[in-house]
Write an enzyme that holds these catalytic residues in place. Structure first.
Site, short mmCIF file in Angstrom:
data_model
loop_
_atom_site.label_atom_id
_atom_site.label_comp_id
_atom_site.label_asym_id
_atom_site.label_seq_id
_atom_site.Cartn_x
_atom_site.Cartn_y
_atom_site.Cartn_z
N TYR A 3 -15.54 -0.36 8.85
CA TYR A 3 -14.10 -0.07 8.97
C TYR A 3 -13.64 -0.26 10.43
CZ TYR A 3 -9.89 2.98 8.88
OH TYR A 3 -8.63 3.52 9.00
N GLY B 59 0.85 -1.21 0.00
CA GLY B 59 0.00 0.00 0.00
C GLY B 59 0.88 1.24 0.00
N ASP C 15 2.21 -1.95 -4.35
CA ASP C 15 0.83 -1.48 -4.35
C ASP C 15 0.08 -2.14 -5.49
OD1 ASP C 15 -1.59 0.43 -4.47
OD2 ASP C 15 -0.41 1.35 -2.87
P1 NAD Z 1 -4.78 4.91 1.32
O1 NAD Z 1 -6.11 4.50 0.84
O2 NAD Z 1 -4.28 6.26 1.01
O3 NAD Z 1 -3.68 3.87 0.81
C1 NAD Z 1 -3.91 2.49 0.78
C2 NAD Z 1 -3.13 1.92 -0.38
O4 NAD Z 1 -3.40 0.51 -0.42
C3 NAD Z 1 -3.57 2.50 -1.74
O5 NAD Z 1 -2.46 3.02 -2.43
C4 NAD Z 1 -4.19 1.32 -2.46
O6 NAD Z 1 -3.95 1.31 -3.86
C5 NAD Z 1 -3.49 0.14 -1.77
N1 NAD Z 1 -4.25 -1.10 -1.90
C6 NAD Z 1 -5.59 -1.25 -1.84
N2 NAD Z 1 -5.91 -2.54 -2.06
C7 NAD Z 1 -4.75 -3.20 -2.26
C8 NAD Z 1 -4.45 -4.55 -2.55
N3 NAD Z 1 -5.40 -5.47 -2.67
N4 NAD Z 1 -3.15 -4.89 -2.68
C9 NAD Z 1 -2.16 -3.96 -2.57
N5 NAD Z 1 -2.40 -2.66 -2.30
C10 NAD Z 1 -3.69 -2.29 -2.17
O7 NAD Z 1 -4.77 4.66 2.90
P2 NAD Z 1 -3.84 5.36 4.00
O8 NAD Z 1 -4.56 6.56 4.46
O9 NAD Z 1 -2.46 5.47 3.52
O10 NAD Z 1 -3.96 4.30 5.16
C11 NAD Z 1 -3.02 3.28 5.35
C12 NAD Z 1 -3.41 2.49 6.58
O11 NAD Z 1 -3.48 3.36 7.72
C13 NAD Z 1 -4.78 1.83 6.49
O12 NAD Z 1 -4.76 0.62 7.19
C14 NAD Z 1 -5.68 2.79 7.22
O13 NAD Z 1 -6.80 2.16 7.76
C15 NAD Z 1 -4.75 3.28 8.31
N6 NAD Z 1 -5.17 4.57 8.87
C16 NAD Z 1 -5.11 5.69 8.08
C17 NAD Z 1 -5.52 6.90 8.61
C18 NAD Z 1 -5.47 8.16 7.79
O14 NAD Z 1 -5.98 9.20 8.25
N7 NAD Z 1 -4.87 8.14 6.61
C19 NAD Z 1 -5.99 6.97 9.92
C20 NAD Z 1 -6.08 5.80 10.67
C21 NAD Z 1 -5.64 4.60 10.13
C1 AKB Z 2 -10.82 7.71 8.25
O1 AKB Z 2 -11.34 8.82 8.38
O2 AKB Z 2 -11.42 6.70 7.87
C2 AKB Z 2 -9.36 7.57 8.63
C3 AKB Z 2 -9.23 7.06 10.01
C4 AKB Z 2 -9.40 8.00 11.15
O3 AKB Z 2 -9.04 5.90 10.22
N1 AKB Z 2 -8.71 8.81 8.42
#
Ligand code: NAD
Ligand code: AKB
Length: 314
Positions: free
Chosen positions: A144, A10, A36
């Site tokens: 989620y 990812g 990715d």
């Molecule tokens: P994002 O959606 O920006 O990135 C996720 C990446 O995973 C994407 O580039 C997508 O193409 C890739 N992906 C999706 N399906 C896939 C697959 N089958 N195989 C390989 N790659 C795949 O998400 P993010 O914001 O970078 O979040 C990353 C992690 O952090 C997640 O687990 C999310 O739940 C967690 N998280 C994010 C936030 C936030 O605010 N960004 C907050 C809390 C938790």
């Molecule tokens: C979302 O809004 O889904 C994320 C998170 C807080 O996990 N940014």
């Protein structure tokens, strides 16, 4: 210390781009393989190895792990809260199966460490709304949040049953300027900066007084690396650590932006994401992360806003 070879799954996402670049600085470009489902993010191009990979294809993932000599995985692929409510079955399937695939392979290949992020979305309307503690009532109401809470216990299970050193953080909403957010409820706090600079106005999908826990990406990346580098004996939480940066509402972030762009105007048109936001706490207590591995955030709303605007202007 044995030489580590890291796979980031990812890597083209909001966190993945910045985490991959940070890990490459520490471990060397060649030792951090970005992967990715979608194409390589332009910011990663030329900075180290990239493989196209679907984490749901366990066999292919296993082949890559063996071929590249991977010793640690950072699993970031997931469907976030807002997109998850539109397709609950897909969100559950991806968020759970990706983790189980990675944990199984980590077990088989005796990996040194696994990183998998959880979220403040594990908390629900029955959790304490202010300074939500590490251990409390947890009854998530989004698919989620349910998938993250189940995932936390899979991490805990693999640690206790198989000795996999898997570590996790419950990130708040993350704000960044390098890579776009991917379908979360907190995404407004990134969009607002882009729109403020582009058109000097923003229509927010949350109400003006919706307080949520948030964090600036540099703090989130530093927290991730500090957690992963902490001695295993310091890690008392094998589900996922609460982590706190700041809390603000759309009205407050707009006021802060106005200090830099005086004619910026915000309007409000709440949609289905309001219910998701209402179900989450407004602030998080991260005392355990502070005590176990010395966590301390650096950015508040004012510092983050200045940095976001300066960097986005460039
Ligand atoms: P994002 O959606 O920006 O990135 C996720 C990446 O995973 C994407 O580039 C997508 O193409 C890739 N992906 C999706 N399906 C896939 C697959 N089958 N195989 C390989 N790659 C795949 O998400 P993010 O914001 O970078 O979040 C990353 C992690 O952090 C997640 O687990 C999310 O739940 C967690 N998280 C994010 C936030 C936030 O605010 N960004 C907050 C809390 C938790
Ligand atoms: C979302 O809004 O889904 C994320 C998170 C807080 O996990 N940014």
């Amino acid at each position: 210390m044995a030489k580590e070879k890291i796979l980031v799954i990812g890597a083209s996402g909001q966190i993945g781009v910045e985490l991959t670049l940070a890990l490459r600085k520490i471990y060397g470009n060649a030792n951090v393989v970005a992967s990715d489902l979608r194409e390589e993010n332009p910011l990663l191009q030329g900075t180290g190895p990239y493989v196209s990979l679907d984490v749901m294809n366990k066999e292919m993932l296993h082949v890559q792990v063996i071929r590249q000599g991977i010793t640690q995985i950072y699993l970031l692929a997931a469907i976030l809260s807002a997109t998850g409510e539109k397709n609950p079955a897909l969100a559950w399937h991806l968020n759970m199966q990706s983790l189980l695939n990675v944990l199984d392979i980590a077990k088989e290949e005796k990996m040194s460490k696994v990183y998998w992020p959880s979220s403040i979305a594990v908390f629900g309307p029955t959790s304490p709304n202010q300074n939500c503690p590490q251990k409390t009532i947890i009854e998530p109401t989004t698919v989620y949040g349910i998938s993250k809470y189940a995932g936390e216990f899979w991490c805990n299970y693999y640690f206790h049953k198989y000795g996999i050193d898997v570590r996790s953080i419950r990130y708040p909403g993350l704000i960044s300027y390098k890579s776009a957010p991917g379908g979360g409820t907190t995404d407004y706090a990134v969009e607002i900066y882009l729109e403020a600079l582009e058109s000097k106005k923003y229509q927010c999908f949350l109400k003006e007084d919706t307080y949520l826990p948030m964090m600036y990406m540099p703090d989130a990346i530093r927290a991730t690396i500090e957690l992963m580098e902490a001695p295993a004996s310091d890690i008392s939480i094998r589900t996922s650590y609460n982590l706190s940066g700041m809390s603000f509402s759309p009205k407050e972030i707009a006021e802060e932006i106005k200090k830099h762009i005086p004619d910026f105007a915000i309007s409000y048109k709440p949609d289905y994401r309001q219910d998701i936001a209402n179900s989450w706490p407004q602030s998080i207590d991260d005392t355990v992360a502070q005590k176990d591995w010395g966590w301390k955030p650096e950015f508040d709303l004012a510092l983050m806003t200045k940095d976001m605007i300066d960097n986005l202007k460039e």
